[in-house]
Design an enzyme around this catalytic site. Structure first.
Site, PDB file in Angstrom:
ATOM      1  N   CYS A 184       0.810  -1.261   0.026  1.00  0.00           N
ATOM      2  CA  CYS A 184       0.057   0.047   0.006  1.00  0.00           C
ATOM      3  C   CYS A 184       0.786   1.246   0.079  1.00  0.00           C
ATOM      4  O   CYS A 184       1.973   1.310   0.764  1.00  0.00           O
ATOM      5  CB  CYS A 184      -0.817  -0.017   1.263  1.00  0.00           C
ATOM      6  SG  CYS A 184      -1.482   1.539   1.741  1.00  0.00           S
ATOM      7  N   THR A 186      -0.714   4.332   0.411  1.00  0.00           N
ATOM      8  CA  THR A 186      -1.608   5.671   0.939  1.00  0.00           C
ATOM      9  C   THR A 186      -0.640   6.624   1.605  1.00  0.00           C
ATOM     10  O   THR A 186      -0.916   7.698   1.541  1.00  0.00           O
ATOM     11  CB  THR A 186      -2.612   5.026   1.534  1.00  0.00           C
ATOM     12  OG1 THR A 186      -3.537   4.050   0.644  1.00  0.00           O
ATOM     13  CG2 THR A 186      -3.575   6.196   2.424  1.00  0.00           C
TER      14      THR A 186
HETATM   15  P1  5GP Z   1      -0.302  -6.580   4.456  1.00  0.00           P
HETATM   16  O1  5GP Z   1      -0.665  -7.776   5.171  1.00  0.00           O
HETATM   17  O2  5GP Z   1       0.199  -6.941   3.061  1.00  0.00           O
HETATM   18  O3  5GP Z   1       0.621  -5.581   4.968  1.00  0.00           O
HETATM   19  O4  5GP Z   1      -1.857  -5.935   4.230  1.00  0.00           O
HETATM   20  C1  5GP Z   1      -2.865  -6.541   3.593  1.00  0.00           C
HETATM   21  C2  5GP Z   1      -3.785  -5.320   3.327  1.00  0.00           C
HETATM   22  O5  5GP Z   1      -3.237  -4.067   2.750  1.00  0.00           O
HETATM   23  C3  5GP Z   1      -4.989  -5.725   2.650  1.00  0.00           C
HETATM   24  O6  5GP Z   1      -5.904  -6.487   3.374  1.00  0.00           O
HETATM   25  C4  5GP Z   1      -5.545  -4.347   2.269  1.00  0.00           C
HETATM   26  O7  5GP Z   1      -6.469  -3.804   3.278  1.00  0.00           O
HETATM   27  C5  5GP Z   1      -4.371  -3.467   2.140  1.00  0.00           C
HETATM   28  N1  5GP Z   1      -4.075  -3.097   0.628  1.00  0.00           N
HETATM   29  C6  5GP Z   1      -4.105  -4.217  -0.400  1.00  0.00           C
HETATM   30  N2  5GP Z   1      -3.761  -3.521  -1.585  1.00  0.00           N
HETATM   31  C7  5GP Z   1      -3.892  -2.139  -1.327  1.00  0.00           C
HETATM   32  C8  5GP Z   1      -3.538  -1.088  -2.166  1.00  0.00           C
HETATM   33  O8  5GP Z   1      -3.365  -1.268  -3.334  1.00  0.00           O
HETATM   34  N3  5GP Z   1      -3.488   0.077  -1.343  1.00  0.00           N
HETATM   35  C9  5GP Z   1      -3.828   0.204   0.037  1.00  0.00           C
HETATM   36  N4  5GP Z   1      -3.901   1.466   0.307  1.00  0.00           N
HETATM   37  N5  5GP Z   1      -4.178  -0.693   0.748  1.00  0.00           N
HETATM   38  C10 5GP Z   1      -4.058  -1.952   0.080  1.00  0.00           C
END
Ligand code: 5GP
Length: 350
Positions: A184, A186
């Site tokens: 992400c 953001t």
């Molecule tokens: P991780 O476990 O990889 O740190 O986080 C997974 C979470 O990242 C997902 O469940 C979702 O909420 C968030 N996420 C997935 N793809 C994106 C994206 O393209 N942009 C953003 N802002 N959040 C994402």
């Protein structure tokens, strides 16, 4: 302008202190628990959920995780026909899956068709990047009105006020996290976000006070982070990056200098937008794409998670995960993992 000078913490800012424990072996710890929801359903399992992302929330992942009583939020791009085909041979797995929708009418109608075809499906996940958008709460209320007897997870939000509002709109499980995801961007693109540990603590207190549950979503890079999230009050922890790159991700595998790599991308990355209908010009990408070294079957990862969580419980004297938040004492630290060898590859892979 207003400055909230309160210190918000991430997983790497804290550690759990060991305590005298009556537990002699981590085998004495039971990681499965019952999740009583406001809608009346009781989910049973280990509070780990595969994220509803391409390359994570797949039918193959759901089959593997259900073996260990863990949950999977399926990505929202499976068709009705694919769902029906999956349900035919995998009835025992259905209690461990969530069906995901966003906020469009078309998705809501599609959800209705899938639930009509497979009435034993009980769990819905309403997922948007920004749970603060004006249309989100009324949408959650509409889903609840349409499906009064299903388990409803909804998010993402990061504070007490919106957690309460979501529960009042009908959510059983508040999904928490803005900006912590591994792919992400953001926080980089917008400057918006809240450190994930503090977000979980705040949302959990608000949701629990109203009899609801929370799912910490994003930001866990190791089992210790999952343990901290659960000890901080999360009932469930959703994982993307930790499950990506495994065989069950159904991801595209490419060869780089003789070694296999799996493509993993954020759901609002350009790759995902192109994959699912083209980039919308008004929307900047808030996700990135990476190639992960192929990690093989996810079963080894699941054993790592189960072993680590059992050990956390044993260290603090919790016989199960419901006791963990009550037993956990957190300490504020600057840096907790020995940084000297962090950059070296493990002979067992990452
Ligand atoms: P991780 O476990 O990889 O740190 O986080 C997974 C979470 O990242 C997902 O469940 C979702 O909420 C968030 N996420 C997935 N793809 C994106 C994206 O393209 N942009 C953003 N802002 N959040 C994402």
């Amino acid at each position: 302008m207003h400055m909230d000078a309160h210190e918000y913490l991430d997983f790497e800012d804290i550690l759990i202190k060991p305590r005298r424990s009556p537990i002699n072996s981590r085998q004495e710890v039971d990681l499965t628990r019952s999740f009583k929801t406001k809608s009346g359903f009781v989910l049973k399992g280990v509070g780990v959920v595969a994220a509803n992302m391409d390359g994570v929330g797949t039918f193959s992942m759901a089959k593997a995780l259900a073996q260990e009583k863990m949950f999977t939020a399926l990505h929202k791009f499976y068709t009705l026909e694919q769902w029906v085909e999956f349900a035919k041979d995998n009835a025992a797995i259905l209690p461990y899956v969530f069906i995901t929708i966003g906020t469009s009418e078309a998705e809501l109608e599609n959800l209705g068709r899938i639930l009509e075809a497979i009435p034993i499906l009980t769990n819905i996940c309403v997922d948007v990047a920004n749970g603060y958008s004006a249309h989100f709460l009324p949408h959650v209320a509409k889903v609840r009105e349409k499906f009064p007897n299903k388990v409803l997870m909804a998010g993402n939000v990061v504070g007490a006020e919106m957690s309460e509002a979501l529960v009042q709109a009908g959510a059983d499980i508040v999904k928490v996290g803005i900006g912590p995801g591994s792919v992400c961007t953001t926080r980089k693109m917008t400057g918006v976000g809240v450190p994930q540990f503090s977000a979980i603590v705040e949302c959990a207190q608000a949701a629990h006070a109203l009899g609801a549950l929370v799912c910490g979503d994003g930001g866990c890079v190791c089992v210790g982070d999952i343990a901290k999230a659960l000890a901080g009050g999360a009932d469930f922890v959703m994982l993307g990056g930790m499950f990506a790159g495994h065989a069950e991700s159904e991801a595209k595998i490419v060869d780089k200098e003789g070694k296999p790599y799996a493509l993993f991308y954020g759901m609002s990355s350009y790759t995902a937008q192109e994959h699912h209908g083209g980039v919308r010009s008004y929307r900047a990408s808030e996700g990135k794409e990476v190639y992960l070294p192929f990690r093989g079957a996810v079963a080894a990862r699941l054993q790592e998670i189960l072993g680590g969580l059992r050990s956390t419980c044993a260290y603090v004297g919790a016989t199960n995960l419901e006791e963990l938040p009550k037993r956990a004492i957190f300490i504020r630290v600057r840096r907790q993992i020995n940084p000297i060898y962090d950059h070296l590859e493990s002979p067992h892979g990452s």
